[in-house]
Design a protein around this motif. Structure first.
Motif, PDB file in Angstrom:
ATOM      1  N   ALA A 129       0.884  -1.180   0.000  1.00  0.00           N
ATOM      2  CA  ALA A 129       0.000   0.000   0.000  1.00  0.00           C
ATOM      3  C   ALA A 129       0.915   1.222   0.000  1.00  0.00           C
ATOM      4  CB  ALA A 129      -0.888  -0.007   1.238  1.00  0.00           C
ATOM      5  N   GLU A 140      -8.294   3.773   2.625  1.00  0.00           N
ATOM      6  CA  GLU A 140      -8.764   3.572   1.229  1.00  0.00           C
ATOM      7  C   GLU A 140      -7.653   3.022   0.341  1.00  0.00           C
ATOM      8  OE1 GLU A 140      -9.273   7.349   2.403  1.00  0.00           O
ATOM      9  OE2 GLU A 140     -10.232   5.898   3.716  1.00  0.00           O
ATOM     10  N   SER A 141      -6.400   3.316   0.690  1.00  0.00           N
ATOM     11  CA  SER A 141      -5.301   2.820  -0.143  1.00  0.00           C
ATOM     12  C   SER A 141      -5.163   1.300  -0.056  1.00  0.00           C
ATOM     13  CB  SER A 141      -3.977   3.458   0.276  1.00  0.00           C
ATOM     14  OG  SER A 141      -4.064   4.837   0.171  1.00  0.00           O
ATOM     15  N   MET A 143      -7.913  -0.576   0.069  1.00  0.00           N
ATOM     16  CA  MET A 143      -9.188  -1.120  -0.391  1.00  0.00           C
ATOM     17  C   MET A 143      -9.031  -2.005  -1.640  1.00  0.00           C
ATOM     18  SD  MET A 143     -12.593   0.638   0.407  1.00  0.00           S
ATOM     19  CE  MET A 143     -12.382   2.248  -0.108  1.00  0.00           C
ATOM     20  N   ASP A 144      -8.308  -1.508  -2.631  1.00  0.00           N
ATOM     21  CA  ASP A 144      -8.171  -2.273  -3.871  1.00  0.00           C
ATOM     22  C   ASP A 144      -7.198  -3.435  -3.734  1.00  0.00           C
ATOM     23  OD1 ASP A 144      -9.935  -0.631  -5.056  1.00  0.00           O
ATOM     24  OD2 ASP A 144      -8.415   0.695  -5.951  1.00  0.00           O
ATOM     25  N   LEU A 145      -6.330  -3.356  -2.726  1.00  0.00           N
ATOM     26  CA  LEU A 145      -5.294  -4.391  -2.574  1.00  0.00           C
ATOM     27  C   LEU A 145      -5.808  -5.618  -1.833  1.00  0.00           C
ATOM     28  CD1 LEU A 145      -2.253  -2.120  -1.622  1.00  0.00           C
ATOM     29  CD2 LEU A 145      -2.831  -3.045  -3.861  1.00  0.00           C
ATOM     30  N   ASP A 147      -8.180  -8.379  -1.179  1.00  0.00           N
ATOM     31  CA  ASP A 147      -9.277  -9.052  -1.889  1.00  0.00           C
ATOM     32  C   ASP A 147      -9.362 -10.515  -1.460  1.00  0.00           C
ATOM     33  OD1 ASP A 147      -7.181 -10.339  -3.128  1.00  0.00           O
ATOM     34  OD2 ASP A 147      -7.247  -9.102  -4.943  1.00  0.00           O
ATOM     35  N   THR A 150      -6.258 -12.556  -0.628  1.00  0.00           N
ATOM     36  CA  THR A 150      -5.335 -12.096   0.422  1.00  0.00           C
ATOM     37  C   THR A 150      -5.319 -13.063   1.610  1.00  0.00           C
ATOM     38  OG1 THR A 150      -5.843  -9.836  -0.228  1.00  0.00           O
ATOM     39  CG2 THR A 150      -4.718 -10.126   1.881  1.00  0.00           C
ATOM     40  N   LEU A 174     -11.582  -3.916   6.526  1.00  0.00           N
ATOM     41  CA  LEU A 174     -11.420  -4.282   5.108  1.00  0.00           C
ATOM     42  C   LEU A 174     -10.953  -5.733   4.982  1.00  0.00           C
ATOM     43  CD1 LEU A 174      -9.584  -1.085   3.752  1.00  0.00           C
ATOM     44  CD2 LEU A 174     -11.953  -1.772   3.300  1.00  0.00           C
ATOM     45  N   LYS A 178     -12.958  -9.483   3.528  1.00  0.00           N
ATOM     46  CA  LYS A 178     -12.470 -10.366   2.453  1.00  0.00           C
ATOM     47  C   LYS A 178     -11.909 -11.679   3.011  1.00  0.00           C
ATOM     48  CE  LYS A 178     -13.181  -7.183  -0.669  1.00  0.00           C
ATOM     49  NZ  LYS A 178     -14.167  -7.290  -1.725  1.00  0.00           N
TER      50      LYS A 178
END
Ligand SMILES: Cc1ncc(COP(=O)(O)O)c(C=O)c1O
Length: 383
Positions: A129, A140-141, A143-145, A147, A150, A174, A178
């Motif tokens: 991140a 938020e940084s 968030m996309d990582l 998933d 992970t 977060l 996931k």
């Protein structure tokens, strides 16, 4: 009622002749910790090998560390370092079944990135991140990582480079969404911030005793959430990780049913004596009172830095920093040396002076530092 911080300060003789602002590297030595080292030597002279006492000391450290983290002793491994705990944990994780990703951040201390990168040999993928332009890493940084692939989010609590504190509850949410596990590297926060691993809902936490925990180098801890302990089988192991240490069975590996399975060999006995004493001093003061004290000292320091027009780069909001404040300098090493000539002990990383405050510091320490920085500003400020 708040603890008598002026009286507590007398427990640290170093503070009589130094403004000590370096607890993020190594704490000031408490009289009680010094006495514990001496007791170790006396015990050696009196009885030589004192196994029963040694094991008792290791167990005492485990119990005290559990109290610091609001965990159970069965969830604590007493290790030789934070790195040793991380390696034992890494050896027990698998990077298969569609879960091969490890998320770390740009704020990691090297060991909490290097050890995860070393798992690439075992099939892991490590992603970072990144910090924003303002230097912070908001949740938020991540968030996309984070998933469904992970396995683990391995993040620092307070960054050793800039003093920024990550929003752990938001990042844990977060990860939970996931199905990923979370490891907290709390080395730069534990002892200066009240850490409740249950409230934070992390699966693992790692750190060591030489900074805000008032102990010594060469001893650390790994917290493993109880519900996970028995499902993890470290291959980084040894006889002190066995269910029965003294079974001396060479035909099988039978790991302890608690977090001791993440230990390996003979404990660093002298360090256990020191760590026990340090943790007792710390718990005697109380981690919540310490957090309040550190927050007020760091806030004063940041305000006074703004007054002399040499602002810190550490986030100003209370929930985004720990005990460390970083001040940018065009020559951070020489600045730290200049301060040392004035009996002010700091450290430096990258282009920043690191100022670390603990409960044994006081307003006079902050003001003494500020007066020195006011004089040195022309030569050393970043702009
Ligand atoms: C945040 C952080 N993590 C990990 C470490 C490394 O710990 P160890 O040397 O016990 O492995 C440090 C040491 O300074 C640290 O500050």
């Amino acid at each position: 009622m708040e603890p008598d911080f002026a009286a507590l300060r007398r427990e640290f003789p170093l503070l009589e002749h130094k403004i000590y602002l370096n607890s993020g590297s190594y704490c000031a030595l408490a009289n009680r910790v010094r006495a514990a080292f001496e007791t170790y030597l006396e015990d050696r002279l009196a009885v030589g090998a004192n196994w029963d006492v040694w094991v008792t000391k290791n167990e005492a450290v485990r119990s005290l560390m559990a109290r610091v983290l609001h965990a159970s002793p069965d969830e604590i491994a007493v290790t030789a370092s934070a790195s040793a705990g991380l390696n034992a944990l890494a050896s027990a994780l698998e990077f298969s079944g569609g879960r091969d990703k490890i998320v770390v951040s740009d704020f990691e201390f090297p060991t909490n990135a290097q050890i995860w990168h070393s798992q690439e040999q075992r099939g892991a993928r490590v992603v970072h991140a990144r910090r924003d332009v303002d230097g912070y890493i908001p949740p938020e940084s991540f968030m996309d990582l984070i998933d469904e692939s992970t396995r683990l989010v391995a993040i620092t609590h307070v960054c050793f480079r800039n003093g920024a504190r990550l929003d752990i509850p938001a990042i844990v949410r977060l990860a939970r969404a996931k199905g990923a596990m979370v490891l907290l590297d709390c080395y730069q926060s534990v002892g200066s911030v009240d850490i409740d691993v249950k409230a934070l809902d992390v699966d693992f936490a790692v750190g060591g005793m030489l900074k805000y925990l008032l102990g010594t180098a060469g001893i650390g801890f790994l917290y493993v959430r109880d519900a996970l302990v028995r499902s993890l089988h470290p291959t980084h192991t040894g006889w002190f990780a066995q269910e029965n240490i003294f079974a001396m069975d060479i035909t099988a590996n039978r790991p302890a049913s608690n977090a001791r399975r993440f230990e390996s060999g003979t404990p660093a006995v002298v360090n256990c004596y020191a760590a026990e004493a340090g943790l007792e001093v710390l718990l005697g003061v109380g981690t919540q009172a310490i957090e309040r004290r550190v927050r007020s000292l760091t806030r004063r320091c940041m305000e006074r830095l703004r007054e002399i027009d040499w602002p810190s780069i550490t986030p100003a909001s209370d929930d985004r920093r720990g005990a460390m404040i970083c001040v940018p300098s065009r020559a951070s090493g020489p600045l730290s040396q200049e301060l040392m000539k004035r009996n002010i002990v700091t450290s430096n990383r990258d282009a920043n002076l690191r100022i670390c405050l603990h409960f044994y510091n006081n307003d006079d320490d902050v003001d003494g530092l500020i007066e020195a920085l006011r004089e040195l500003r022309g030569e050393f400020a970043a702009h």
